[in-house]
Motif scaffolding. Structure first.
Motif, PDB file in Angstrom:
ATOM      1  N   ILE A 148      24.935   8.703 -17.374  1.00 58.58           N
ATOM      2  CA  ILE A 148      24.226   8.601 -16.092  1.00 58.58           C
ATOM      3  C   ILE A 148      23.459   9.889 -15.834  1.00 58.58           C
ATOM      4  O   ILE A 148      24.051  10.952 -15.598  1.00 58.58           O
ATOM      5  N   LYS A 149      22.139   9.795 -15.888  1.00 55.53           N
ATOM      6  CA  LYS A 149      21.258  10.941 -15.678  1.00 55.53           C
ATOM      7  C   LYS A 149      20.637  10.854 -14.286  1.00 55.53           C
ATOM      8  O   LYS A 149      20.251   9.778 -13.825  1.00 55.53           O
ATOM      9  N   THR A 150      20.548  12.008 -13.639  1.00 60.51           N
ATOM     10  CA  THR A 150      20.081  12.054 -12.255  1.00 60.51           C
ATOM     11  C   THR A 150      19.110  13.211 -12.068  1.00 60.51           C
ATOM     12  O   THR A 150      18.880  14.008 -12.974  1.00 60.51           O
ATOM     13  N   ASP A 151      18.579  13.292 -10.838  1.00 60.19           N
ATOM     14  CA  ASP A 151      17.833  14.490 -10.455  1.00 60.19           C
ATOM     15  C   ASP A 151      18.828  15.584 -10.079  1.00 60.19           C
ATOM     16  O   ASP A 151      20.033  15.441 -10.296  1.00 60.19           O
ATOM     17  N   SER A 152      18.334  16.668  -9.519  1.00 58.70           N
ATOM     18  CA  SER A 152      19.204  17.809  -9.186  1.00 58.70           C
ATOM     19  C   SER A 152      19.491  17.904  -7.692  1.00 58.70           C
ATOM     20  O   SER A 152      19.676  18.994  -7.152  1.00 58.70           O
ATOM     21  N   TYR A 153      19.535  16.774  -7.022  1.00 57.90           N
ATOM     22  CA  TYR A 153      19.884  16.717  -5.603  1.00 57.90           C
ATOM     23  C   TYR A 153      21.413  16.734  -5.516  1.00 57.90           C
ATOM     24  O   TYR A 153      22.056  15.701  -5.382  1.00 57.90           O
ATOM     25  N   TYR A 154      21.982  17.922  -5.610  1.00 56.58           N
ATOM     26  CA  TYR A 154      23.426  18.053  -5.711  1.00 56.58           C
ATOM     27  C   TYR A 154      24.130  17.478  -4.485  1.00 56.58           C
ATOM     28  O   TYR A 154      23.648  17.573  -3.367  1.00 56.58           O
ATOM     29  N   ARG A 155      25.242  16.813  -4.741  1.00 55.87           N
ATOM     30  CA  ARG A 155      26.116  16.141  -3.772  1.00 55.87           C
ATOM     31  C   ARG A 155      25.602  14.768  -3.345  1.00 55.87           C
ATOM     32  O   ARG A 155      26.363  14.004  -2.743  1.00 55.87           O
ATOM     33  N   ALA A 157      23.003  12.851  -5.613  1.00 58.32           N
ATOM     34  CA  ALA A 157      21.961  12.769  -6.637  1.00 58.32           C
ATOM     35  C   ALA A 157      21.393  11.358  -6.754  1.00 58.32           C
ATOM     36  O   ALA A 157      22.064  10.358  -6.487  1.00 58.32           O
ATOM     37  N   ASN A 158      20.128  11.291  -7.168  1.00 58.38           N
ATOM     38  CA  ASN A 158      19.436  10.020  -7.383  1.00 58.38           C
ATOM     39  C   ASN A 158      19.386   9.721  -8.873  1.00 58.38           C
ATOM     40  O   ASN A 158      19.061  10.584  -9.692  1.00 58.38           O
ATOM     41  N   VAL A 159      19.696   8.481  -9.226  1.00 57.73           N
ATOM     42  CA  VAL A 159      19.802   8.081 -10.625  1.00 57.73           C
ATOM     43  C   VAL A 159      18.419   7.942 -11.259  1.00 57.73           C
ATOM     44  O   VAL A 159      17.501   7.362 -10.664  1.00 57.73           O
ATOM     45  N   ASN A 160      18.286   8.481 -12.468  1.00 58.71           N
ATOM     46  CA  ASN A 160      17.117   8.221 -13.302  1.00 58.71           C
ATOM     47  C   ASN A 160      17.438   6.964 -14.103  1.00 58.71           C
ATOM     48  O   ASN A 160      18.118   7.007 -15.130  1.00 58.71           O
ATOM     49  N   TRP A 161      16.942   5.828 -13.626  1.00 58.19           N
ATOM     50  CA  TRP A 161      17.355   4.544 -14.189  1.00 58.19           C
ATOM     51  C   TRP A 161      16.877   4.351 -15.622  1.00 58.19           C
ATOM     52  O   TRP A 161      17.594   3.785 -16.449  1.00 58.19           O
ATOM     53  N   ASN A 162      15.684   4.806 -15.947  1.00 52.98           N
ATOM     54  CA  ASN A 162      15.168   4.609 -17.306  1.00 52.98           C
ATOM     55  C   ASN A 162      16.025   5.336 -18.330  1.00 52.98           C
ATOM     56  O   ASN A 162      16.431   4.761 -19.353  1.00 52.98           O
ATOM     57  N   ASP A 163      16.309   6.617 -18.070  1.00 53.73           N
ATOM     58  CA  ASP A 163      17.134   7.382 -19.002  1.00 53.73           C
ATOM     59  C   ASP A 163      18.551   6.832 -19.063  1.00 53.73           C
ATOM     60  O   ASP A 163      19.168   6.744 -20.140  1.00 53.73           O
ATOM     61  N   THR A 164      19.096   6.477 -17.903  1.00 54.50           N
ATOM     62  CA  THR A 164      20.464   5.959 -17.843  1.00 54.50           C
ATOM     63  C   THR A 164      20.591   4.649 -18.605  1.00 54.50           C
ATOM     64  O   THR A 164      21.538   4.452 -19.384  1.00 54.50           O
ATOM     65  N   GLN A 165      19.643   3.740 -18.406  1.00 52.04           N
ATOM     66  CA  GLN A 165      19.653   2.459 -19.127  1.00 52.04           C
ATOM     67  C   GLN A 165      19.601   2.683 -20.638  1.00 52.04           C
ATOM     68  O   GLN A 165      20.355   2.079 -21.404  1.00 52.04           O
ATOM     69  N   ARG A 166      18.733   3.569 -21.061  1.00 54.33           N
ATOM     70  CA  ARG A 166      18.579   3.840 -22.497  1.00 54.33           C
ATOM     71  C   ARG A 166      19.854   4.418 -23.089  1.00 54.33           C
ATOM     72  O   ARG A 166      20.311   3.998 -24.158  1.00 54.33           O
ATOM     73  N   LEU A 167      20.455   5.374 -22.407  1.00 53.59           N
ATOM     74  CA  LEU A 167      21.649   6.030 -22.928  1.00 53.59           C
ATOM     75  C   LEU A 167      22.851   5.097 -22.980  1.00 53.59           C
ATOM     76  O   LEU A 167      23.617   5.093 -23.956  1.00 53.59           O
ATOM     77  N   ILE A 168      23.023   4.287 -21.934  1.00 54.86           N
ATOM     78  CA  ILE A 168      24.152   3.348 -21.928  1.00 54.86           C
ATOM     79  C   ILE A 168      23.963   2.276 -22.995  1.00 54.86           C
ATOM     80  O   ILE A 168      24.890   1.938 -23.735  1.00 54.86           O
ATOM     81  N   SER A 169      22.762   1.755 -23.094  1.00 52.59           N
ATOM     82  CA  SER A 169      22.494   0.683 -24.058  1.00 52.59           C
ATOM     83  C   SER A 169      22.683   1.141 -25.496  1.00 52.59           C
ATOM     84  O   SER A 169      23.152   0.377 -26.345  1.00 52.59           O
ATOM     85  N   SER A 170      22.338   2.400 -25.769  1.00 45.62           N
ATOM     86  CA  SER A 170      22.353   2.877 -27.158  1.00 45.62           C
ATOM     87  C   SER A 170      23.652   3.557 -27.558  1.00 45.62           C
ATOM     88  O   SER A 170      23.952   3.655 -28.750  1.00 45.62           O
ATOM     89  N   ASN A 171      24.441   4.016 -26.586  1.00 45.63           N
ATOM     90  CA  ASN A 171      25.587   4.867 -26.922  1.00 45.63           C
ATOM     91  C   ASN A 171      26.952   4.276 -26.606  1.00 45.63           C
ATOM     92  O   ASN A 171      27.970   4.897 -26.935  1.00 45.63           O
ATOM     93  N   LEU A 172      27.005   3.115 -25.982  1.00 44.95           N
ATOM     94  CA  LEU A 172      28.304   2.580 -25.560  1.00 44.95           C
ATOM     95  C   LEU A 172      28.709   1.404 -26.439  1.00 44.95           C
ATOM     96  O   LEU A 172      27.969   0.425 -26.561  1.00 44.95           O
ATOM     97  N   ASN A 173      29.884   1.505 -27.030  1.00 39.36           N
ATOM     98  CA  ASN A 173      30.454   0.400 -27.817  1.00 39.36           C
ATOM     99  C   ASN A 173      31.164  -0.551 -26.865  1.00 39.36           C
ATOM    100  O   ASN A 173      32.263  -0.259 -26.384  1.00 39.36           O
TER     101      ASN A 173
END
Length: 416
Positions: A148-155, A157-173
């Motif tokens: 789950i990748k986000t911006d730097s709005y600490y406490r 944070a807003n999700v970067n959906w494109n990066d998050t979708q790509r990482l979950i789809s490619s890295n999770l068994n």
């Protein structure tokens, strides 16, 4: 694919961890991802660590040791062999936390908060994953921050959906049981970020959306979504079903069972959400889905305490209209105030806010430059969905009402 989320109350001690295993054995865990919060009141305990870090360094190590001691007791009750690898893994995490507190140079409270607070989830999932593997429930431990990748709005944070979708789809068994943390993400610099308090529900929804899951189940210490918080209201009743729209309304007004952001990704893909009791996993709980009416159709009560009511009026009796209102909202945004209710007339404007970031004094000074300002702190904001006269009259009994607002379906009342 199914996504389960277990909150802190469900794993507050060793028996809770064992019960989590029992739930998985009863319900089944094929093609399942489990999102887990920090154990018990760990988040509150780590908030004290953060407070001591900034305000009382002499108590810092003592408060940190309390957190470590709490988790060590759970480890000792779960694993007979003190040489079990779980002990070492947890110690490594606490060493990492201690190292951050000793070497950090940033004075930014919100940044420090996110770097420290996330260790609650990292430790809890490490313990749960190790225990499940030990009793034969084989699983993979996943660091959610790699997904789950986000911006730097600490406490918050807003999700970067494109990066998050790509990482979950490619890295999770997805063919095995996966255990991961709720509440957390990471920014472009790989610093830990958080999704807001109670954000673990949101984490489950993010994974469900990216995995096209069949369902999400949130396991709670209540039988499902209730029409009122039993801590503040008597005779709370179970809602057997509600629509996404109704759940989003309840979440917006502050219902604590479902995080406000949780429902949006689920609704987009029509993934049903179930809220069930971890004490009685075979009970039906509450179903949240598309196009279903609230059942039973009864008033729903919500309260948000420790709010602030600010009342503004123009200095020269000029109208408070578009240009004034836009400026007020720009200030509310700049000072990170969460708005729960607004009401305005020709020459006055009232807003009930949650001062999460402790910026109230700065905001008031800014407002006083242009408006007459009255401020009531520590007020309560009550909301009733599907209200009737009986419910409204009962709520107002023995309370001083500062502000009331009614629509066809909802009434909101600010009281002292």
């Amino acid at each position: 694919m199914q996504v389960f989320k277990f909150g802190g109350a469900s794993i507050k001690d060793a028996n809770g961890v064992k019960n989590l295993a029992t739930v998985l054995q009863k319900i089944g865990y094929k093609n399942t991802l489990v999102v887990i919060s920090a154990m018990g009141k760990t988040t509150n305990a780590l908030e004290l660590v953060i407070k001591n870090y900034f305000e009382n360094k002499t108590e810092l190590q003592s408060s940190l040791q309390e957190v470590k001691k709490y988790h060590n007791e759970i480890l000792l009750n779960l694993f007979e062999n003190v040489n079990h690898s779980a002990f070492k893994k947890v110690n490594v995490l606490f060493d990492e936390l201690n190292g951050f507190l000793k070497t950090n140079k940033s004075p930014d409270y919100n940044f420090v908060y996110d770097q420290v607070i996330g260790f609650g989830e990292l430790v809890s999932t490490t313990i749960v994953s190790a225990y499940l593997n030990t009793i034969g429930i084989k699983n993979n431990w996943i660091d959610v921050r790699t997904h789950i990748k986000t911006d730097s709005y600490y406490r918050r944070a807003n999700v970067n959906w494109n990066d998050t979708q790509r990482l979950i789809s490619s890295n999770l068994n997805t063919s095995v049981l996966n255990i991961t943390q709720g509440f957390l993400g990471s920014d472009a610099n790989n610093f830990t970020t958080t999704l807001g308090r109670e954000g673990s529900d949101y984490t489950a929804a993010i994974y469900a959306y990216c995995l096209n899951a069949e369902r999400v189940t949130i396991w709670k210490d209540v039988p499902g979504v209730l029409n009122a918080d039993p801590r503040y209201f008597d005779n709370a009743q179970l809602l057997h079903q509600i629509s996404y729209e109704e759940a989003i309304e309840l979440a917006f007004y502050g219902a604590s069972v479902i995080h406000p952001k949780t429902l949006q990704p689920l609704q987009r893909k029509e993934i049903p959400l179930f809220v069930k009791s971890f004490a009685n996993p075979n009970n039906s709980g509450t179903r949240v889905g598309k196009g279903i009416t609230i059942a039973p159709n009864i008033p729903c009560f919500i309260v948000k305490k420790q709010q602030v009511l600010i009342s503004l009026s123009s200095l020269d009796f000029s109208y408070i209209v578009e240009d004034n209102i836009s400026e007020i909202f720009a200030l509310l945004h700049a000072y990170k105030m969460k708005v729960g209710l607004i009401q305005n007339s020709a020459i006055s404007f009232s807003v009930c806010i949650d001062n999460i970031y402790n910026n109230l004094e700065e905001l008031l000074q800014h407002l006083k430059a242009k408006f007459r300002v009255a401020c009531n702190e520590n007020v309560s904001l009550y909301t009733i969905r599907h209200y009737n006269n009986e419910a409204l009259n009962k709520l107002e009994e023995s309370k001083t009402v500062l502000l009331k607002q009614l629509t066809q379906e909802t009434v909101q009342i600010v009281t002292t």
